[in-house]
Enzyme design. Structure first.
Site, PDB file in Angstrom:
ATOM      1  N   PRO A  37      14.404  25.115   8.846  1.00 22.95           N
ATOM      2  CG  PRO A  37      15.776  25.429   7.008  1.00 22.95           C
ATOM      3  CD  PRO A  37      14.712  26.099   7.811  1.00 22.95           C
ATOM      4  CG  ASN A  38      18.248  20.899   8.727  1.00 23.64           C
ATOM      5  OD1 ASN A  38      17.899  19.833   8.246  1.00 23.64           O
ATOM      6  ND2 ASN A  38      18.829  21.848   8.025  1.00 23.64           N
ATOM      7  NE  ARG A  90      21.001  21.237  12.624  1.00 27.20           N
ATOM      8  CZ  ARG A  90      20.719  22.494  12.355  1.00 27.20           C
ATOM      9  NH1 ARG A  90      19.744  23.117  12.992  1.00 27.20           N
ATOM     10  NH2 ARG A  90      21.401  23.144  11.448  1.00 27.20           N
ATOM     11  CE1 TYR A 104      22.376  25.179  15.729  1.00 26.88           C
ATOM     12  CE2 TYR A 104      23.238  23.091  14.923  1.00 26.88           C
ATOM     13  CZ  TYR A 104      23.010  24.445  14.744  1.00 26.88           C
ATOM     14  OH  TYR A 104      23.418  25.069  13.586  1.00 26.88           O
ATOM     15  CG  ASN A 145      16.485  29.470  14.865  1.00 25.53           C
ATOM     16  OD1 ASN A 145      17.087  29.797  13.838  1.00 25.53           O
ATOM     17  ND2 ASN A 145      17.028  28.706  15.802  1.00 25.53           N
ATOM     18  CB  ALA A 191      20.010  26.884   6.540  1.00 26.73           C
ATOM     19  CG  ASP A 198      10.954  40.841   0.425  1.00 32.51           C
ATOM     20  OD1 ASP A 198      11.764  41.598   1.016  1.00 32.51           O
ATOM     21  OD2 ASP A 198      11.036  40.588  -0.791  1.00 32.51           O
ATOM     22  CD  GLU A 250      17.895  37.225  12.768  1.00 34.69           C
ATOM     23  OE1 GLU A 250      17.783  38.462  12.613  1.00 34.69           O
ATOM     24  OE2 GLU A 250      18.775  36.549  12.231  1.00 34.69           O
ATOM     25  CG  HIS A 309      20.369  32.894  14.790  1.00 29.66           C
ATOM     26  ND1 HIS A 309      19.872  32.170  13.741  1.00 29.66           N
ATOM     27  CD2 HIS A 309      20.189  34.200  14.484  1.00 29.66           C
ATOM     28  CE1 HIS A 309      19.432  33.002  12.815  1.00 29.66           C
ATOM     29  NE2 HIS A 309      19.604  34.241  13.243  1.00 29.66           N
ATOM     30  CB  THR A 361      25.045  28.542  17.454  1.00 25.86           C
ATOM     31  OG1 THR A 361      24.574  28.964  16.166  1.00 25.86           O
ATOM     32  CG2 THR A 361      24.758  27.054  17.642  1.00 25.86           C
ATOM     33  NE  ARG A 405      27.851  27.371  13.970  1.00 26.01           N
ATOM     34  CZ  ARG A 405      26.760  26.674  13.636  1.00 26.01           C
ATOM     35  NH1 ARG A 405      25.553  27.075  14.045  1.00 26.01           N
ATOM     36  NH2 ARG A 405      26.867  25.588  12.916  1.00 26.01           N
ATOM     37  NE  ARG A 413      26.999  27.846  10.349  1.00 25.79           N
ATOM     38  CZ  ARG A 413      26.179  26.915   9.841  1.00 25.79           C
ATOM     39  NH1 ARG A 413      24.897  27.162   9.732  1.00 25.79           N
ATOM     40  NH2 ARG A 413      26.644  25.747   9.452  1.00 25.79           N
TER      41      ARG A 413
HETATM   42  C1  DQA Z   1      20.877  28.549  13.646  1.00 24.15           C
HETATM   43  C2  DQA Z   1      22.161  29.028  12.984  1.00 24.15           C
HETATM   44  C3  DQA Z   1      22.107  28.831  11.473  1.00 24.15           C
HETATM   45  O1  DQA Z   1      23.317  29.285  10.877  1.00 24.15           O
HETATM   46  C4  DQA Z   1      21.937  27.366  11.150  1.00 24.15           C
HETATM   47  O2  DQA Z   1      21.809  27.172   9.755  1.00 24.15           O
HETATM   48  C5  DQA Z   1      20.809  26.726  11.885  1.00 24.15           C
HETATM   49  C6  DQA Z   1      20.552  27.107  13.269  1.00 24.15           C
HETATM   50  C7  DQA Z   1      20.945  28.617  15.186  1.00 24.15           C
HETATM   51  O3  DQA Z   1      19.892  28.504  15.809  1.00 24.15           O
HETATM   52  O4  DQA Z   1      22.033  28.764  15.754  1.00 24.15           O
HETATM   53  O5  DQA Z   1      20.164  25.823  11.375  1.00 24.15           O
HETATM   54  O6  DQA Z   1      19.807  29.394  13.233  1.00 24.15           O
END
Ligand code: DQA
Length: 155
Positions: free
Chosen positions: A20-21, A28, A33, A84, A87, A97, A108, A110, A112, A117, A121
């Protein structure tokens, strides 16, 4: 030069999954980011993979179930997953799962450094089922993930 690789070659197709996002990447919170868009990230990743004879499948969704479905489809259609979960990293047993169920090499990532943070997180439901975790490298992390997947799949 490797043969042309199509998305029809499951062992050589990598699912890049964004939660998401992340569709808003580039606009954003650019201080966190960056200003690179998801489309630009995907173009760079596709080039990196193609240089190793690998193909990419890109899925971004703001909906948990859509992400779970994409992971299930990868079971027979892809050779590895880069995710990624955004959230959902910090909330989703369902994604964890699903990744455990399909048992594909999984990275995985991220953008950031989540450990620098807010405390909420710092915990990831995904890390325990991932083969590698990349944090804090900005959007370059996607290229690092592509290179690591190439290493896992091709040696
Ligand atoms: C994120 C870090 C998450 O905590 C956050 O909710 C995101 C982006 C990152 O790429 O740093 O949406 O996954």
């Amino acid at each position: 030069m490797p043969d042309a690789i199509t998305e029809n070659d499951p062992g050589r197709t990598v699912l890049f999954l964004n939660g998401p996002n992340l569709n808003l990447l580039g606009v954003r919170e650019p201080d966190k980011y960056g200003s690179t868009t998801l489309r630009e990230v995907e173009e760079t990743v596709a080039k990196t993979l193609s240089a190793h004879g690998l193909a990419a499948r890109f899925v971004q969704s703001n909906h948990e179930g859509v992400l779970v479905d994409a992971i299930h489809a990868a079971r027979t259609e892809c050779g590895a997953i880069v995710i990624n979960p955004a959230a959902f990293t910090h909330t989703s047993v369902a994604l964890r799962d699903a990744i455990a169920a399909v048992a594909l090499p999984t990275v995985e990532l991220h953008i950031t450094n989540v450990h620098r943070r807010e405390e909420f997180r710092h915990h990831s439901y995904i890390s325990a089922v991932a083969d590698a975790v990349i944090v804090g490298a900005g959007t370059h992390g996607y290229v690092l993930a592509a290179l690591h997947v190439a290493h896992l799949l091709l040696g």
